[in-house]
Motif scaffolding. Structure first.
Motif, PDB file in Angstrom:
ATOM      1  N   PHE A  59       0.835  -1.200   0.000  1.00  0.00           N
ATOM      2  CA  PHE A  59       0.000   0.000   0.000  1.00  0.00           C
ATOM      3  C   PHE A  59       0.872   1.253   0.000  1.00  0.00           C
ATOM      4  CE2 PHE A  59      -2.345   3.318   2.319  1.00  0.00           C
ATOM      5  CZ  PHE A  59      -3.390   3.484   1.425  1.00  0.00           C
ATOM      6  N   GLY A  60       1.888   1.274   0.843  1.00  0.00           N
ATOM      7  CA  GLY A  60       2.789   2.425   0.901  1.00  0.00           C
ATOM      8  C   GLY A  60       3.561   2.612  -0.403  1.00  0.00           C
ATOM      9  N   PHE A  61       4.008   1.498  -0.961  1.00  0.00           N
ATOM     10  CA  PHE A  61       4.734   1.563  -2.229  1.00  0.00           C
ATOM     11  C   PHE A  61       3.834   2.087  -3.334  1.00  0.00           C
ATOM     12  CE2 PHE A  61       6.283  -0.360  -6.184  1.00  0.00           C
ATOM     13  CZ  PHE A  61       7.568   0.162  -6.197  1.00  0.00           C
ATOM     14  N   SER A  62       2.579   1.609  -3.357  1.00  0.00           N
ATOM     15  CA  SER A  62       1.626   2.072  -4.376  1.00  0.00           C
ATOM     16  C   SER A  62       1.349   3.558  -4.209  1.00  0.00           C
ATOM     17  CB  SER A  62       0.317   1.299  -4.273  1.00  0.00           C
ATOM     18  OG  SER A  62       0.534  -0.062  -4.473  1.00  0.00           O
ATOM     19  N   LEU A  63       1.158   3.988  -2.973  1.00  0.00           N
ATOM     20  CA  LEU A  63       0.889   5.395  -2.706  1.00  0.00           C
ATOM     21  C   LEU A  63       2.090   6.260  -3.090  1.00  0.00           C
ATOM     22  CD1 LEU A  63      -1.307   7.213  -1.507  1.00  0.00           C
ATOM     23  CD2 LEU A  63      -0.140   7.023   0.685  1.00  0.00           C
ATOM     24  N   ALA A  64       3.287   5.829  -2.730  1.00  0.00           N
ATOM     25  CA  ALA A  64       4.495   6.580  -3.077  1.00  0.00           C
ATOM     26  C   ALA A  64       4.707   6.592  -4.593  1.00  0.00           C
ATOM     27  CB  ALA A  64       5.711   5.971  -2.383  1.00  0.00           C
ATOM     28  N   SER A  65       4.425   5.475  -5.255  1.00  0.00           N
ATOM     29  CA  SER A  65       4.568   5.416  -6.717  1.00  0.00           C
ATOM     30  C   SER A  65       3.584   6.363  -7.389  1.00  0.00           C
ATOM     31  CB  SER A  65       4.339   3.996  -7.225  1.00  0.00           C
ATOM     32  OG  SER A  65       5.313   3.132  -6.710  1.00  0.00           O
ATOM     33  N   ALA A  66       2.356   6.396  -6.901  1.00  0.00           N
ATOM     34  CA  ALA A  66       1.362   7.304  -7.482  1.00  0.00           C
ATOM     35  C   ALA A  66       1.787   8.754  -7.274  1.00  0.00           C
ATOM     36  CB  ALA A  66      -0.009   7.054  -6.856  1.00  0.00           C
ATOM     37  N   PHE A  67       2.270   9.078  -6.085  1.00  0.00           N
ATOM     38  CA  PHE A  67       2.735  10.427  -5.783  1.00  0.00           C
ATOM     39  C   PHE A  67       3.919  10.803  -6.674  1.00  0.00           C
ATOM     40  CE2 PHE A  67       5.131  13.478  -3.111  1.00  0.00           C
ATOM     41  CZ  PHE A  67       4.145  14.452  -2.998  1.00  0.00           C
ATOM     42  N   ALA A  68       4.861   9.879  -6.830  1.00  0.00           N
ATOM     43  CA  ALA A  68       6.029  10.136  -7.679  1.00  0.00           C
ATOM     44  C   ALA A  68       5.615  10.288  -9.141  1.00  0.00           C
ATOM     45  CB  ALA A  68       7.046   9.010  -7.533  1.00  0.00           C
ATOM     46  N   ALA A  69       4.683   9.457  -9.598  1.00  0.00           N
ATOM     47  CA  ALA A  69       4.213   9.557 -10.986  1.00  0.00           C
ATOM     48  C   ALA A  69       3.518  10.894 -11.211  1.00  0.00           C
ATOM     49  CB  ALA A  69       3.274   8.408 -11.308  1.00  0.00           C
ATOM     50  N   TYR A  70       2.734  11.340 -10.222  1.00  0.00           N
ATOM     51  CA  TYR A  70       2.050  12.637 -10.347  1.00  0.00           C
ATOM     52  C   TYR A  70       3.070  13.761 -10.455  1.00  0.00           C
ATOM     53  CZ  TYR A  70      -0.585  16.776  -9.053  1.00  0.00           C
ATOM     54  OH  TYR A  70      -1.121  18.029  -9.034  1.00  0.00           O
ATOM     55  N   HIS A  71       4.075  13.758  -9.591  1.00  0.00           N
ATOM     56  CA  HIS A  71       5.083  14.809  -9.641  1.00  0.00           C
ATOM     57  C   HIS A  71       5.935  14.701 -10.907  1.00  0.00           C
ATOM     58  CE1 HIS A  71       4.557  17.092  -6.013  1.00  0.00           C
ATOM     59  NE2 HIS A  71       4.303  15.969  -5.347  1.00  0.00           N
ATOM     60  N   LEU A  72       6.237  13.495 -11.343  1.00  0.00           N
ATOM     61  CA  LEU A  72       6.998  13.318 -12.573  1.00  0.00           C
ATOM     62  C   LEU A  72       6.212  13.853 -13.769  1.00  0.00           C
ATOM     63  CD1 LEU A  72       9.605  12.119 -13.758  1.00  0.00           C
ATOM     64  CD2 LEU A  72       8.341  10.017 -14.136  1.00  0.00           C
ATOM     65  N   LEU A  73       4.914  13.571 -13.804  1.00  0.00           N
ATOM     66  CA  LEU A  73       4.061  14.074 -14.877  1.00  0.00           C
ATOM     67  C   LEU A  73       3.988  15.597 -14.823  1.00  0.00           C
ATOM     68  CD1 LEU A  73       2.212  13.250 -17.207  1.00  0.00           C
ATOM     69  CD2 LEU A  73       0.329  13.201 -15.578  1.00  0.00           C
TER      70      LEU A  73
END
Length: 169
Positions: A59-73
């Motif tokens: 769950f934490g990895f998914s949340l961090a990945s989504a956050f990183a993808a949002y900032h990367l985008l």
């Protein structure tokens, strides 16, 4: 001992001939006459520490990945906007340079046409020398003409003196 080792219980019961309480006739009759209170729901296993850790990690990895993808985008959008602005600025400066080059080419063309139609320093000195020769020739002719006119004037003067002194009849 029978309740502690369930794997040994059936073997032990067969050898000794003893019966357990759950298989006695009294308990069977009691179980059949008791009212149906509903089915017993199986007890939920509590989430263990290991399974909870894995689920929490995922769950934490998914949340961090989504956050990183949002900032990367978001950074990608900013970078592409900056690149687009840079390309447009480059295009505008290229158009300005092209306009300047066209003006320079037009000026060079006019300069070449003027250079072909204008006189060079050598041509100017040659024309000046010719003009000086012509002027000198005209001056000499003028002086010759003047001397000729003076001579004619002297002759006319001398004739006029002769005519006025002599009497004609």
């Amino acid at each position: 001992m029978a309740s502690r080792c369930p794997a040994l219980t059936p073997k032990f019961a067969q050898r000794s001939g003893a019966r357990f309480l759950s298989t006695t006739r009294v308990l069977r009759e009691e179980a059949s006459t008791s009212p149906n209170l509903g089915s017993v729901q199986p007890q939920k296993r509590p989430v263990g520490g290991f399974r909870g850790g894995i689920i929490g990690f995922l769950f934490g990895f998914s949340l961090a990945s989504a956050f990183a993808a949002y900032h990367l985008l978001d950074e990608y959008k900013l970078a592409s906007a900056a690149l687009q602005a840079s390309v447009e600025e480059l295009q505008a400066s290229t158009e300005k340079v092209s306009a300047h080059v066209r003006r320079i080419e037009a000026v060079e063309k006019d300069l070449k046409a003027l250079a072909q139609s204008s006189a060079s320093k050598d041509d100017l000195s040659r024309v000046r020398a010719e003009l000086k020769k012509v002027y000198d020739g005209l001056h000499i002719e003028f002086l010759d003409l003047r001397s000729h006119v003076w001579g004619m004037q002297q002759d006319l003067h001398s004739l006029a003196k002769k005519d006025s002194t002599s009497v004609r009849i």
